[in-house]
Design a protein around this motif. Structure first.
Motif, short mmCIF file in Angstrom:
data_model
loop_
_atom_site.label_atom_id
_atom_site.label_comp_id
_atom_site.label_asym_id
_atom_site.label_seq_id
_atom_site.Cartn_x
_atom_site.Cartn_y
_atom_site.Cartn_z
N UNK A 253 62.34 -10.51 166.50
CA UNK A 253 62.61 -11.39 165.37
C UNK A 253 63.62 -10.68 164.48
N UNK A 254 64.73 -11.33 164.21
CA UNK A 254 65.83 -10.70 163.49
C UNK A 254 66.10 -11.42 162.18
N UNK A 255 66.05 -10.68 161.09
CA UNK A 255 66.37 -11.21 159.76
C UNK A 255 67.81 -10.84 159.42
N UNK A 256 68.59 -11.86 159.08
CA UNK A 256 70.01 -11.65 158.75
C UNK A 256 70.19 -12.02 157.28
N UNK A 257 70.12 -11.03 156.41
CA UNK A 257 70.26 -11.25 154.98
C UNK A 257 71.74 -11.31 154.62
N UNK A 258 72.14 -12.37 153.96
CA UNK A 258 73.55 -12.52 153.56
C UNK A 258 73.77 -11.78 152.24
N UNK A 259 74.66 -10.79 152.29
CA UNK A 259 74.98 -10.02 151.08
C UNK A 259 76.30 -10.45 150.47
N UNK A 260 77.13 -11.12 151.28
CA UNK A 260 78.40 -11.64 150.77
C UNK A 260 78.68 -12.95 151.51
N UNK A 261 78.42 -14.07 150.84
CA UNK A 261 78.50 -15.38 151.46
C UNK A 261 79.89 -15.66 152.02
N UNK A 262 80.93 -15.33 151.28
CA UNK A 262 82.30 -15.63 151.71
C UNK A 262 82.65 -14.86 152.97
N UNK A 263 82.28 -13.57 153.01
CA UNK A 263 82.58 -12.76 154.20
C UNK A 263 81.81 -13.28 155.42
N UNK A 264 80.55 -13.65 155.19
CA UNK A 264 79.74 -14.14 156.31
C UNK A 264 80.31 -15.43 156.88
N UNK A 265 80.73 -16.34 156.02
CA UNK A 265 81.29 -17.61 156.47
C UNK A 265 82.49 -17.39 157.37
N UNK A 266 83.27 -16.35 157.09
CA UNK A 266 84.46 -16.07 157.90
C UNK A 266 84.09 -15.52 159.28
N UNK A 267 82.95 -14.84 159.37
CA UNK A 267 82.56 -14.27 160.66
C UNK A 267 81.61 -15.18 161.45
N UNK A 268 81.07 -16.22 160.78
CA UNK A 268 80.10 -17.11 161.43
C UNK A 268 80.71 -17.83 162.63
N UNK A 293 65.65 -19.26 152.75
CA UNK A 293 66.00 -19.20 151.34
C UNK A 293 65.56 -17.89 150.72
N UNK A 294 64.50 -17.28 151.26
CA UNK A 294 64.01 -16.01 150.73
C UNK A 294 63.56 -15.14 151.90
N UNK A 295 64.40 -14.20 152.34
CA UNK A 295 65.71 -13.86 151.77
C UNK A 295 66.76 -14.90 152.15
N UNK A 296 67.79 -14.99 151.34
CA UNK A 296 68.89 -15.91 151.61
C UNK A 296 69.64 -15.43 152.85
N UNK A 297 69.64 -16.26 153.89
CA UNK A 297 70.32 -15.84 155.11
C UNK A 297 69.87 -16.63 156.31
N UNK A 298 69.75 -15.94 157.43
CA UNK A 298 69.36 -16.55 158.70
C UNK A 298 68.24 -15.74 159.34
N UNK A 299 67.51 -16.41 160.20
CA UNK A 299 66.44 -15.77 160.97
C UNK A 299 66.57 -16.24 162.40
N UNK A 300 66.57 -15.31 163.35
CA UNK A 300 66.69 -15.69 164.76
C UNK A 300 65.63 -14.96 165.57
N UNK A 301 65.23 -15.58 166.66
CA UNK A 301 64.36 -14.94 167.64
C UNK A 301 65.14 -14.78 168.93
N UNK A 302 65.15 -13.55 169.43
CA UNK A 302 65.86 -13.22 170.67
C UNK A 302 64.83 -12.91 171.76
#
Length: 377
Positions: A253-268, A293-302
């Motif tokens: 289970x991987x938590x991907x916390x977004x620390x810079x929304x603009x940078x993340x959008x460019x790499x998404x 939403x808490x944490x702000x970001x994404x969550x994935x299961x691999x």
């Protein structure tokens, strides 16, 4: 011989990918998709169902349920009472999806204690023992807030001998699914014919509608109408499958916390393309993905065939811009199952995202034919 084995594996993957997006496709149409004889297709189909322990089930769009629940309640009201009671009605329809993480402080309950604490309520659809940042992970479907308070209260009472931290985050899924339970479907405020259809699909997703309806005293026409109605309103995303005997050895289970929304959008965009290309090569590591939403970001299961394969993917995710990544190992499923399947990525959110930006060829999703007896030759 090696080439023939690889060819058979490629056909298996192709069939599984098609079934992931449309599990009620007929054998005849399936044979046309993979370009082999229908009798041979039927033989391979049966072998992979046995090999991977495939269960055909409905993939339900939780977010769309409130429309149908509201429609049922409104049908029972007069026009005047609908207007007067609309606010109250709206507060009692629809479900939301949540992830719950539990960290035990000094000692942790054993598996039987965790199962006993969680299985009495219909909300918890999936529960797994983990190790790393937390000790247990759950996927919850509940009506907002009051249900969550009740869940936490009941868990606390059942696990009163243990000190723990509970974290719950509302999620917005965009890839994959968790198979839902009959107990949850029984709680849906839908017309009985719709619930019967969903239960029938949960029991045997490829069963013909005539046989499916017998359990509920309903005929083919009623089941057909219910299927068509739920599909067109997007409550029923599709009939799909999950593997009960997957060829997977490592789960994370991987938590991907977004620390810079603009940078993340460019790499998404690059990340989504990577996921699609990976799946097209027959390396579908992503089982589930959602926004949190808490944490702000994404969550994935691999899920992968080796720990090294998973570590490599986590390393890739960690290099995305504007994120901070952490992972927790999933040891064992205690309640429910992960929706492990192959999936035609042309029907994924990631593909739609890239399609809207003209990064992949445009496709038009075919309207699924409603097959009465999909296994008939």
């Amino acid at each position: 011989m090696a080439e023939k084995t690889q060819e058979n594996l490629d056909i298996e993957k192709k069939i599984l990918s098609i079934l992931g997006a449309n599990a009620r496709i007929s054998i005849n149409d399936l044979a046309g998709e993979v370009h082999i004889d229908k009798n041979k297709t039927y033989e391979i189909f049966n072998s992979i169902v046995e090999k991977y322990g495939i269960r055909f089930v409905p993939e339900i769009n939780i977010d769309a349920l409130w429309h149908m629940e509201f429609a049922r309640q409104a049908r029972l009201q007069t026009k005047r009472s609908i207007i007067g009671e609309a606010e109250e009605m709206m507060s009692n329809v629809g479900f939301s999806e949540y992830l719950m993480q539990i960290k035990f402080e000094e000692k942790a309950p054993n598996n039987d204690e965790l199962i006993s604490a969680a299985e009495k309520e219909y909300w918890i659809q999936f529960l797994a023992k983990t190790h790393g940042n937390y000790d247990a992970l759950a996927y919850i479907v509940a009506r907002p807030y009051d249900d969550l308070r009740y869940i936490i209260s009941k868990l606390g009472a059942a696990l009163k001998n243990y000190d723990m931290e509970i974290s719950i985050s509302k999620i917005w899924p965009y890839f994959g699914f968790f198979p839902l339970s009959k107990s949850l479907i029984s709680q849906l405020k839908l017309f009985e014919t719709y619930k019967n259809l969903l239960v029938g699909l949960l029991n045997a997703g490829r069963e013909n509608f005539s046989e499916m309806g017998k359990e509920f005293g309903q005929g083919y026409t009623q089941m057909l109408y219910s299927y068509d109605r739920l599909y067109r309103t997007n409550v029923l995303r599709r009939v799909t499958y999950y593997e009960t005997k997957p060829n997977k050895k490592a789960y994370e289970a991987v938590s991907i916390k977004i620390t810079n929304k603009e940078k993340f959008e460019k790499s998404k965009e690059e990340w989504y393309m990577h996921i699609i290309e990976q799946a097209n090569k027959g390396e579908q590591l992503y089982v589930y993905a959602c926004e949190t939403i808490a944490p702000f970001g994404n969550f994935v299961i691999l899920a992968g065939e080796s720990t090294e394969e998973i570590k490599k993917e986590i390393n890739y995710i960690s290099k995305l811009k504007g994120v901070k990544v952490s992972s927790t190992h999933i040891d064992q499923s205690l309640i429910g199952a992960l929706g492990i399947r192959e999936f035609d990525m042309r029907y994924s959110f990631q593909y739609q995202y890239l399609e809207s930006r003209n990064k992949v060829p445009r496709i038009q999703e075919a309207i699924q034919k409603i097959e009465e007896s999909p296994d008939r030759l």
